[in-house]
Design a protein around this motif. Structure first.
Motif, PDB file in Angstrom:
ATOM      1  N   LEU A   1       0.826  -1.200   0.000  1.00 13.47           N
ATOM      2  CA  LEU A   1       0.000   0.000   0.000  1.00 13.47           C
ATOM      3  C   LEU A   1       0.866   1.259   0.000  1.00 13.47           C
ATOM      4  CD1 LEU A   1      -2.682   1.557   0.337  1.00 13.47           C
ATOM      5  CD2 LEU A   1      -2.574   1.050   2.797  1.00 13.47           C
ATOM      6  N   VAL A   2       1.897   1.275   0.824  1.00 17.64           N
ATOM      7  CA  VAL A   2       2.811   2.416   0.878  1.00 17.64           C
ATOM      8  C   VAL A   2       3.504   2.620  -0.473  1.00 17.64           C
ATOM      9  CG1 VAL A   2       4.959   3.249   1.927  1.00 17.64           C
ATOM     10  CG2 VAL A   2       3.137   2.324   3.377  1.00 17.64           C
ATOM     11  N   SER A   3       3.870   1.512  -1.117  1.00 20.12           N
ATOM     12  CA  SER A   3       4.525   1.597  -2.423  1.00 20.12           C
ATOM     13  C   SER A   3       3.570   2.137  -3.485  1.00 20.12           C
ATOM     14  CB  SER A   3       5.041   0.220  -2.839  1.00 20.12           C
ATOM     15  OG  SER A   3       6.082  -0.208  -1.982  1.00 20.12           O
ATOM     16  N   LEU A   4       2.320   1.682  -3.470  1.00 22.31           N
ATOM     17  CA  LEU A   4       1.341   2.181  -4.430  1.00 22.31           C
ATOM     18  C   LEU A   4       1.158   3.693  -4.305  1.00 22.31           C
ATOM     19  CD1 LEU A   4      -1.429  -0.596  -4.256  1.00 22.31           C
ATOM     20  CD2 LEU A   4       0.119  -0.128  -6.173  1.00 22.31           C
ATOM     21  N   LEU A   5       1.282   4.203  -3.088  1.00 27.73           N
ATOM     22  CA  LEU A   5       1.116   5.641  -2.845  1.00 27.73           C
ATOM     23  C   LEU A   5       2.428   6.405  -3.005  1.00 27.73           C
ATOM     24  CD1 LEU A   5      -1.215   5.463   0.283  1.00 27.73           C
ATOM     25  CD2 LEU A   5      -1.838   6.366  -1.966  1.00 27.73           C
ATOM     26  N   ASN A   6       3.549   5.654  -3.187  1.00 25.36           N
ATOM     27  CA  ASN A   6       4.865   6.284  -3.263  1.00 25.36           C
ATOM     28  C   ASN A   6       5.076   7.227  -2.080  1.00 25.36           C
ATOM     29  OD1 ASN A   6       7.412   6.735  -4.416  1.00 25.36           O
ATOM     30  ND2 ASN A   6       6.698   8.532  -5.532  1.00 25.36           N
ATOM     31  N   LEU A   7       4.707   6.740  -0.898  1.00 26.86           N
ATOM     32  CA  LEU A   7       4.753   7.554   0.308  1.00 26.86           C
ATOM     33  C   LEU A   7       6.184   7.697   0.803  1.00 26.86           C
ATOM     34  CD1 LEU A   7       2.821   8.985   2.320  1.00 26.86           C
ATOM     35  CD2 LEU A   7       2.895   6.883   3.691  1.00 26.86           C
ATOM     36  N   LYS A   8       6.603   8.924   1.057  1.00 20.04           N
ATOM     37  CA  LYS A   8       7.940   9.203   1.559  1.00 20.04           C
ATOM     38  C   LYS A   8       7.871   9.641   3.020  1.00 20.04           C
ATOM     39  CE  LYS A   8      10.511   8.509  -2.139  1.00 20.04           C
ATOM     40  NZ  LYS A   8      11.624   7.536  -2.151  1.00 20.04           N
ATOM     41  N   GLY A   9       8.951   9.365   3.731  1.00 21.74           N
ATOM     42  CA  GLY A   9       9.019   9.753   5.127  1.00 21.74           C
ATOM     43  C   GLY A   9       9.733  11.076   5.319  1.00 21.74           C
ATOM     44  N   PRO A  10      10.041  11.401   6.544  1.00 20.13           N
ATOM     45  CA  PRO A  10       9.842  10.553   7.719  1.00 20.13           C
ATOM     46  C   PRO A  10       8.367  10.505   8.137  1.00 20.13           C
ATOM     47  CG  PRO A  10      10.791  12.655   8.362  1.00 20.13           C
ATOM     48  CD  PRO A  10      10.767  12.640   6.867  1.00 20.13           C
ATOM     49  N   ALA A  11       7.899   9.280   8.355  1.00 22.06           N
ATOM     50  CA  ALA A  11       6.492   9.076   8.709  1.00 22.06           C
ATOM     51  C   ALA A  11       6.358   7.746   9.439  1.00 22.06           C
ATOM     52  CB  ALA A  11       5.613   9.097   7.464  1.00 22.06           C
ATOM     53  N   VAL A  12       5.249   7.619  10.139  1.00 22.53           N
ATOM     54  CA  VAL A  12       4.885   6.344  10.765  1.00 22.53           C
ATOM     55  C   VAL A  12       3.421   6.080  10.443  1.00 22.53           C
ATOM     56  CG1 VAL A  12       4.599   5.049  12.907  1.00 22.53           C
ATOM     57  CG2 VAL A  12       6.551   6.592  12.650  1.00 22.53           C
ATOM     58  N   VAL A  13       3.146   4.863   9.999  1.00 22.80           N
ATOM     59  CA  VAL A  13       1.768   4.414   9.787  1.00 22.80           C
ATOM     60  C   VAL A  13       1.404   3.504  10.951  1.00 22.80           C
ATOM     61  CG1 VAL A  13       0.150   3.307   8.219  1.00 22.80           C
ATOM     62  CG2 VAL A  13       2.173   4.471   7.296  1.00 22.80           C
ATOM     63  N   VAL A  14       0.307   3.797  11.628  1.00 22.01           N
ATOM     64  CA  VAL A  14      -0.115   2.979  12.771  1.00 22.01           C
ATOM     65  C   VAL A  14      -1.352   2.180  12.398  1.00 22.01           C
ATOM     66  CG1 VAL A  14       0.899   4.462  14.529  1.00 22.01           C
ATOM     67  CG2 VAL A  14      -1.432   4.909  13.753  1.00 22.01           C
ATOM     68  N   GLY A  15      -1.421   0.988  12.922  1.00 21.57           N
ATOM     69  CA  GLY A  15      -2.563   0.108  12.672  1.00 21.57           C
ATOM     70  C   GLY A  15      -2.449  -1.114  13.551  1.00 21.57           C
ATOM     71  N   PHE A  16      -2.987  -2.232  13.074  1.00 21.83           N
ATOM     72  CA  PHE A  16      -3.011  -3.449  13.878  1.00 21.83           C
ATOM     73  C   PHE A  16      -2.668  -4.662  13.024  1.00 21.83           C
ATOM     74  CE2 PHE A  16      -6.334  -0.580  15.593  1.00 21.83           C
ATOM     75  CZ  PHE A  16      -5.761  -0.310  16.816  1.00 21.83           C
ATOM     76  N   LEU A  17      -2.161  -5.697  13.684  1.00 23.33           N
ATOM     77  CA  LEU A  17      -1.923  -6.994  13.069  1.00 23.33           C
ATOM     78  C   LEU A  17      -2.703  -8.059  13.827  1.00 23.33           C
ATOM     79  CD1 LEU A  17       1.943  -6.856  12.422  1.00 23.33           C
ATOM     80  CD2 LEU A  17       0.117  -6.634  10.716  1.00 23.33           C
ATOM     81  N   PRO A  18      -2.930  -9.221  13.205  1.00 18.80           N
ATOM     82  CA  PRO A  18      -3.623 -10.309  13.910  1.00 18.80           C
ATOM     83  C   PRO A  18      -2.755 -10.860  15.034  1.00 18.80           C
ATOM     84  CG  PRO A  18      -3.559 -10.665  11.530  1.00 18.80           C
ATOM     85  CD  PRO A  18      -2.583  -9.579  11.825  1.00 18.80           C
TER      86      PRO A  18
END
Length: 570
Positions: free
Chosen positions: A408-425
């Motif tokens: 997903l980050v690659s599809l958006l070509n997202l550059k940092g510095p950044a942090v994406v927060v979420g959850f894993l199983p």
């Protein structure tokens, strides 16, 4: 014929232990078939085959199944008690040269003394009141007690004031694929029969506290609630640069390391209080996301954590993670700037200025919405779904989630510095008896009465609000708002494919829980063992009593010992 006697339940336990139903193996299917076949031999289920069925829990993989059985009360009632347990066990690697023997409880008990085992285990072995083996206490004995009781009451339905609904599932020791996967089938049966679940009783054992835990005395522990578990993810994005020009970039691994420093064992993030105080977050993995050696600063790194909850919702945790992520970014960038200043001062160079980076914190949901805005919702969903479905089937669920987010980050070509927060199983909701409903107050009061009598007869028993381990009865409802639960689905990469949970069915349940199982020690260890007298004499009587008192249609005759709700919000 299944016999609700000490010898009958002991023999059934031995029979179930012989099935090598190690998690994520074909042995789980063998166990499901055996449980189904044993119940199918009972006259009641021969006469009512529609009340005994398999519930599929997964579409691919081993195609494992749960077993559901239903016994109607003598007189038509909607009130129903769920009896729940799991038939998978952990592997026997820790048993060394006795690993194969561990599935023969009698032979293993005879042989275990040859190993170097703790003195407490050796004392129990010498007493003759303990049976050793894989799954004897976690939790084949609990299933044996429930199955024998179910069969017994099917022959004496005139004595039964509530319906009994039995559910045996695979994969509790993994990520509860069995319980999560059978939830829709269970709720469908409940709706079909118009049942009212008044309680869910677990056959999990009453764990003995060890003599080495600092307790004043070892004792058995029963519970009327269980902890939740959530797995926060921090996906860190830096800026690439050659290590010789390190101040031109931002090391994603440094951001992730700062996150770990802020999260791991942080006392401010402990949930609960008093005896329900849970251990703080623990980092389960910290890594950069490249597979080859490079002298370029790592551009992406990730860390995820085991977080136990007794009051916090996914929305609460997401907000906490946002704050942690921003603080980690701020501190990392401040550290880089200070290091650059000191480097310039020491070297006398002025050609390596540190960029004045602007950092960002995103949620997984915000990124998926951004992709939908760029590609259109249908195309964005298609690309992510196709990528997710192409991942290897045997790939770890957490690694799958990381791969989806990385894509997903690659599809958006997202550059940092950044942090994406979420959850894993995985995710387990907390299920706490808040004394907020008649059902909760009633079950808690019944269990307190049981405790009083147990302490008089066998001693050394305590009742806690929150079982500190993880268990399937977490899924007996969600104690919060729908939007708090939706936060989980929106921010878990690969939701619905990598990890799935019927939100509608989960929200439809609100069932108080309690443990009424046997007793044992050392689950998952080579000295796993079952206390025989308590398990096949005391525990069955406790199960009978709890269900008998739940059969009463009002609170008359049951003292309300728990009028005050615990001081925690749902």
């Amino acid at each position: 014929m299944l016999e609700f006697t000490r010898e009958g339940m002991l023999n059934l336990t031995r029979e179930l232990v012989r099935i090598r139903s190690v998690s994520h193996t074909a042995g789980e299917n063998e166990a499901a078939d055996a449980i189904f076949s044993l119940l199918a031999k009972e006259d009641y289920f021969r006469d009512h085959p529609e009340f005994l069925r398999f519930l599929p829990v997964e579409e691919g993989g081993l195609q494992r199944r749960a077993v559901l059985a239903f016994v109607e009360a003598g007189e038509p009632v909607s009130r129903t008690v769920l009896l729940n347990g799991h038939f998978d066990v952990v592997d026997t690697d820790v048993c060394g040269d006795l690993a194969d023997l561990a599935f023969d409880a009698d032979a293993y008990t005879a042989a275990i003394g040859r190993r170097d085992i703790p003195e407490e285990a050796r004392e129990d072995l010498a007493s003759g009141n303990w049976l050793f083996g894989r799954g004897v206490m976690d939790m084949k004995a609990g299933l044996a007690v429930h199955m024998a009781y179910l069969a017994h009451m099917a022959r004496h339905r005139d004595e039964l004031g509530v319906n009994l609904l039995f559910l045996a599932v695979p994969d509790e020791e993994g990520s509860s694929v069995g319980m999560r996967g059978s939830l829709s089938g269970l709720c469908g049966f409940i709706r079909e029969r118009r049942l009212d679940l008044v309680a869910a009783l677990s056959g999990e054992p009453a764990f003995w506290t060890s003599k080495t835990t600092g307790e004043s005395r070892p004792h058995r522990v029963l519970f009327t609630g269980t902890t939740g578990k959530i797995m926060p993810l921090f996906f860190c994005i830096g800026r690439e640069a050659h290590v010789g020009y390190a101040f031109d970039g931002v090391n994603a691994a440094a951001i992730a390391a700062r996150v770990v420093c802020l999260m791991d064992a942080c006392p401010d993030l402990i949930d609960g209080s008093g005896p329900d105080t849970l251990t703080p977050p623990v980092c389960l993995k910290l890594k950069d996301l490249r597979d080859t050696y490079s002298v370029t600063l790592p551009e992406r790194a990730a860390a995820y954590f085991n977080v136990l909850t007794v009051s916090r919702s996914p929305l609460d945790m997401l907000n906490i993670c946002r704050d942690v992520a921003q603080r980690a970014l701020d501190e990392t960038l401040a550290g880089i700037k200070e290091a650059g200043r000191r480097f310039q001062q020491r070297s006398g160079r002025r050609d390596t200025p540190v960029p004045d980076w602007q950092s960002s914190v995103f949620t997984v949901h915000e990124l998926t919405e951004r992709l939908a805005g760029e590609l259109g919702a249908e195309e964005a969903e298609k690309r992510l779904r196709n990528f997710t479905e192409a991942l290897p089937e045997n790939m770890d669920e957490r690694e799958k989630g990381l791969a989806v987010l990385d894509h997903l980050v690659s599809l958006l070509n997202l550059k940092g510095p950044a942090v994406v927060v979420g959850f894993l199983p995985p995710y387990y909701p907390q299920r706490i008896n808040l004394r907020a409903t008649d059902k909760e107050r009633r079950l808690r009061s019944i269990m307190e009465g049981v405790l009083d009598d147990l302490e008089k007869s066998v001693g050394q028993v305590s009742l806690v609000d929150c079982f500190s381990g993880i268990m399937d009865l977490s899924y007996m409802g969600f104690q919060g708002r729908p939007d708090e639960l939706n936060t989980l689905a929106e921010n878990m990469p690969g939701w619905g494919t990598v990890f799935s949970l019927s939100m509608k069915d989960l929200m439809s349940l609100d069932v108080p829980i309690a443990s009424v199982g046997p007793s044992g020690k050392d689950a998952h260890k080579d000295t796993e063992r079952l206390e025989l007298d308590y398990s096949f004499t005391v525990a069955p009587k406790m199960l009978e009593r709890v269900i008998r008192e739940l059969s009463v249609t009002s609170d008359e005759g049951v003292a309300t010992r728990s009028a005050e709700a615990p001081s925690r919000r749902p």
